[in-house]
Write a protein that holds these residues in place. Structure first.
Motif, PDB file in Angstrom:
ATOM      1  N   ASP A   1       7.063   8.457   7.940  1.00 44.69           N
ATOM      2  CA  ASP A   1       6.051   7.701   8.682  1.00 44.69           C
ATOM      3  C   ASP A   1       6.421   7.595  10.155  1.00 44.69           C
ATOM      4  N   ALA A   2       7.713   7.441  10.432  1.00 44.10           N
ATOM      5  CA  ALA A   2       8.167   7.381  11.820  1.00 44.10           C
ATOM      6  C   ALA A   2       7.965   8.727  12.512  1.00 44.10           C
ATOM      7  N   LEU A   3       8.230   9.812  11.783  1.00 42.86           N
ATOM      8  CA  LEU A   3       8.034  11.149  12.347  1.00 42.86           C
ATOM      9  C   LEU A   3       6.556  11.411  12.628  1.00 42.86           C
ATOM     10  N   LYS A   4       5.672  10.910  11.759  1.00 38.21           N
ATOM     11  CA  LYS A   4       4.233  11.088  11.979  1.00 38.21           C
ATOM     12  C   LYS A   4       3.794  10.430  13.284  1.00 38.21           C
ATOM     13  N   LYS A   5       4.338   9.247  13.548  1.00 39.28           N
ATOM     14  CA  LYS A   5       3.989   8.538  14.780  1.00 39.28           C
ATOM     15  C   LYS A   5       4.571   9.235  16.006  1.00 39.28           C
ATOM     16  N   GLN A   6       5.774   9.776  15.857  1.00 31.87           N
ATOM     17  CA  GLN A   6       6.431  10.422  16.989  1.00 31.87           C
ATOM     18  C   GLN A   6       5.854  11.803  17.289  1.00 31.87           C
ATOM     19  N   TYR A   7       5.412  12.501  16.234  1.00 33.85           N
ATOM     20  CA  TYR A   7       4.884  13.865  16.410  1.00 33.85           C
ATOM     21  C   TYR A   7       3.510  13.976  15.737  1.00 33.85           C
ATOM     22  N   PRO A   8       2.514  13.226  16.214  1.00 38.52           N
ATOM     23  CA  PRO A   8       1.207  13.193  15.541  1.00 38.52           C
ATOM     24  C   PRO A   8       0.485  14.530  15.527  1.00 38.52           C
ATOM     25  N   ASN A   9       0.789  15.407  16.452  1.00 42.72           N
ATOM     26  CA  ASN A   9       0.107  16.692  16.517  1.00 42.72           C
ATOM     27  C   ASN A   9       0.809  17.784  15.716  1.00 42.72           C
ATOM     28  N   ASN A  10       1.982  17.466  15.202  1.00 43.00           N
ATOM     29  CA  ASN A  10       2.770  18.492  14.516  1.00 43.00           C
ATOM     30  C   ASN A  10       3.155  18.132  13.078  1.00 43.00           C
ATOM     31  N   LEU A  11       2.792  16.932  12.628  1.00 45.69           N
ATOM     32  CA  LEU A  11       3.150  16.554  11.264  1.00 45.69           C
ATOM     33  C   LEU A  11       2.050  15.729  10.617  1.00 45.69           C
ATOM     34  N   GLU A  12       1.647  16.198   9.441  1.00 46.66           N
ATOM     35  CA  GLU A  12       0.698  15.463   8.602  1.00 46.66           C
ATOM     36  C   GLU A  12       1.357  15.246   7.247  1.00 46.66           C
ATOM     37  N   VAL A  13       1.285  14.031   6.733  1.00 51.68           N
ATOM     38  CA  VAL A  13       1.911  13.707   5.452  1.00 51.68           C
ATOM     39  C   VAL A  13       0.871  13.106   4.513  1.00 51.68           C
ATOM     40  N   VAL A  14       0.806  13.632   3.303  1.00 52.28           N
ATOM     41  CA  VAL A  14      -0.085  13.101   2.281  1.00 52.28           C
ATOM     42  C   VAL A  14       0.762  12.763   1.059  1.00 52.28           C
ATOM     43  N   TYR A  15       0.770  11.487   0.683  1.00 50.72           N
ATOM     44  CA  TYR A  15       1.497  11.044  -0.502  1.00 50.72           C
ATOM     45  C   TYR A  15       0.566  11.088  -1.711  1.00 50.72           C
ATOM     46  N   VAL A  16       1.087  11.614  -2.813  1.00 48.17           N
ATOM     47  CA  VAL A  16       0.297  11.741  -4.038  1.00 48.17           C
ATOM     48  C   VAL A  16       1.043  11.042  -5.172  1.00 48.17           C
ATOM     49  N   LEU A  17       0.357  10.147  -5.901  1.00 50.44           N
ATOM     50  CA  LEU A  17       0.992   9.392  -6.983  1.00 50.44           C
ATOM     51  C   LEU A  17       0.355   9.677  -8.340  1.00 50.44           C
ATOM     52  N   ASP A  18       1.225   9.782  -9.350  1.00 51.82           N
ATOM     53  CA  ASP A  18       0.736   9.930 -10.723  1.00 51.82           C
ATOM     54  C   ASP A  18       0.225   8.595 -11.270  1.00 51.82           C
ATOM     55  N   LYS A  19       0.957   7.515 -10.941  1.00 51.36           N
ATOM     56  CA  LYS A  19       0.603   6.186 -11.439  1.00 51.36           C
ATOM     57  C   LYS A  19       0.467   5.229 -10.255  1.00 51.36           C
ATOM     58  N   PRO A  20      -0.649   5.268  -9.563  1.00 53.51           N
ATOM     59  CA  PRO A  20      -0.821   4.435  -8.379  1.00 53.51           C
ATOM     60  C   PRO A  20      -1.068   2.969  -8.725  1.00 53.51           C
ATOM     61  N   GLY A  21      -0.742   2.095  -7.798  1.00 54.52           N
ATOM     62  CA  GLY A  21      -1.051   0.688  -7.950  1.00 54.52           C
ATOM     63  C   GLY A  21      -2.501   0.409  -7.580  1.00 54.52           C
ATOM     64  N   GLU A  22      -2.910  -0.831  -7.751  1.00 53.65           N
ATOM     65  CA  GLU A  22      -4.308  -1.199  -7.495  1.00 53.65           C
ATOM     66  C   GLU A  22      -4.711  -0.996  -6.041  1.00 53.65           C
ATOM     67  N   ASN A  23      -3.766  -1.157  -5.126  1.00 56.10           N
ATOM     68  CA  ASN A  23      -4.104  -1.076  -3.708  1.00 56.10           C
ATOM     69  C   ASN A  23      -3.839   0.297  -3.094  1.00 56.10           C
ATOM     70  N   TRP A  24      -3.484   1.261  -3.923  1.00 57.02           N
ATOM     71  CA  TRP A  24      -3.192   2.602  -3.407  1.00 57.02           C
ATOM     72  C   TRP A  24      -4.472   3.293  -2.944  1.00 57.02           C
ATOM     73  N   LYS A  25      -4.460   3.845  -1.713  1.00 55.77           N
ATOM     74  CA  LYS A  25      -5.660   4.435  -1.136  1.00 55.77           C
ATOM     75  C   LYS A  25      -5.529   5.933  -0.870  1.00 55.77           C
ATOM     76  N   GLU A  26      -4.347   6.492  -1.130  1.00 59.88           N
ATOM     77  CA  GLU A  26      -4.171   7.922  -0.884  1.00 59.88           C
ATOM     78  C   GLU A  26      -4.402   8.717  -2.168  1.00 59.88           C
ATOM     79  N   ALA A  27      -3.984   9.981  -2.171  1.00 59.08           N
ATOM     80  CA  ALA A  27      -4.278  10.886  -3.277  1.00 59.08           C
ATOM     81  C   ALA A  27      -3.581  10.461  -4.569  1.00 59.08           C
ATOM     82  N   THR A  28      -4.211  10.785  -5.690  1.00 57.95           N
ATOM     83  CA  THR A  28      -3.650  10.454  -7.004  1.00 57.95           C
ATOM     84  C   THR A  28      -3.719  11.672  -7.922  1.00 57.95           C
ATOM     85  N   GLY A  29      -2.926  11.615  -8.991  1.00 54.19           N
ATOM     86  CA  GLY A  29      -2.940  12.686  -9.975  1.00 54.19           C
ATOM     87  C   GLY A  29      -1.946  13.789  -9.653  1.00 54.19           C
TER      88      GLY A  29
END
Length: 323
Positions: free
Chosen positions: A232-260
């Motif tokens: 997350d720190a790297l994303k802020k420091q290098y916004p034009n060169n790094l994209e991160v997508v977290y994917v969860l098998d068992k997400p919590g109720e408030n999880w808003k990113e990718a699942t499965g």
């Protein structure tokens, strides 16, 4: 300061100065300045200037590690990361750096030959990828997850500061070069994130880097996401060169990113197309089951045939590397 003390200090300073030359000292401007300081309350400052005026630190040419033999390195400290993972920070001698090539790994075994053996009495050896930079002075950092059935990981997690671990390496995996590709896709799962982290931190730290990195990082739960703060720190420091997508098998109720699972749809949505040909490279590392589903099984220490999601999306073996 008394005249007597000033005289003694000046004589000692002049004596120390002569150690830097085989000939009698010449009255250089710098030397004259030091001696003038010696006759005043600035004696301490002058002495410091002489002692530290030794030029730049010599360039380190050799790694303290050895790919031919195990060397015992002392555990400096342990930083617990989550419920089953910790950072193990080992001391490197004389403040040296590891000089690990990117990307490469190490293998470890117990310093005590009887403490970690298999059923046949042979030492258990396991590979790990350091997360510390290759130019990090004095420290080598391993991020290790403890598995219930993992003898090596359980042994390492039992170590206390001051104890040692046998380490051998480095063993180069992929010879990554800055700007070798326009885009790099990183597909990681669980503790398999470490070689991907090694590549991306190495590249982003280089001011000449223009490559864009896109990471798909799969985990079971949110608590299992390793190095999240760092990414997350790297994303802020290098916004034009790094994209991160977290994917969860068992997400919590408030999880808003990718699942499965990492499906073709998710990969196609976030990573560059196979049509980029030699301009794109996909690095994959994770549990064997995930690697097989995403890129096809490895053949022992070899890459094996390309399969799974990446083959379905049209990538070629030249575009994919499996750690």
């Amino acid at each position: 300061m008394s005249l007597f003390r000033s005289t003694i200090a000046a004589r000692a300073l002049a004596s120390n100065a002569r150690r830097y030359s085989t000939a009698p000292p010449k009255a250089s401007p710098k030397y004259a300045t030091y001696l003038s300081l010696a006759g005043t309350a600035g004696v301490g400052v002058a002495a410091y200037l002489l002692m530290t005026d030794s030029g730049p630190k010599p360039k380190q040419l050799k790694s303290p590690l050895d790919p031919e033999k195990f060397i015992d390195f002392k555990l400096k400290k342990v930083e617990h990361y989550n419920h089953n993972t910790a950072k193990f920070i080992f001391e490197l001698p004389n403040g040296e750096a590891s000089l690990l090539p990117v990307a490469s790994c190490l293998v470890v075994k117990s310093s005590d030959p009887e403490a970690l053996q298999d059923a046949k009495g042979k030492p258990i050896v396991r590979p790990y990828t350091p997360i510390s930079a290759s130019d990090k002075e004095g420290e080598l950092v391993l991020l290790i997850k403890k598995y219930d059935d993992g003898n090596a990981s359980k042994h390492i997690h039992s170590l206390k500061p001051g104890e040692t671990l046998g380490i051998k390496g480095p063993f180069p995996k992929f010879d990554y070069k800055i700007n070798q590709f326009e885009e790099v896709g990183l597909i990681g799962g669980g503790s398999g994130i470490t070689p991907l982290y090694q590549i991306v931190t190495h590249a982003l730290a280089d001011k000449a880097n223009k490559t864009k990195f896109k990471l798909l990082f799969s985990n079971v739960t949110e608590a299992d996401i390793l190095l999240r703060e760092e990414f997350d720190a790297l994303k802020k420091q290098y916004p034009n060169n790094l994209e991160v997508v977290y994917v969860l098998d068992k997400p919590g109720e408030n999880w808003k990113e990718a699942t499965g699972y990492l499906t073709a749809e998710i990969v196609k949505k976030h990573l560059g197309s196979a049509d980029l040909k030699e301009k794109i490279k996909i690095f994959v590392c994770g549990p064997p089951g995930q690697i097989a589903a995403v890129a096809g099984k490895k053949a022992g220490g070899k890459q094996g045939e390309l399969g799974g999601v990446l083959k379905e999306l049209g990538y070629t073996e030249d575009q994919v590397y499996k750690f």
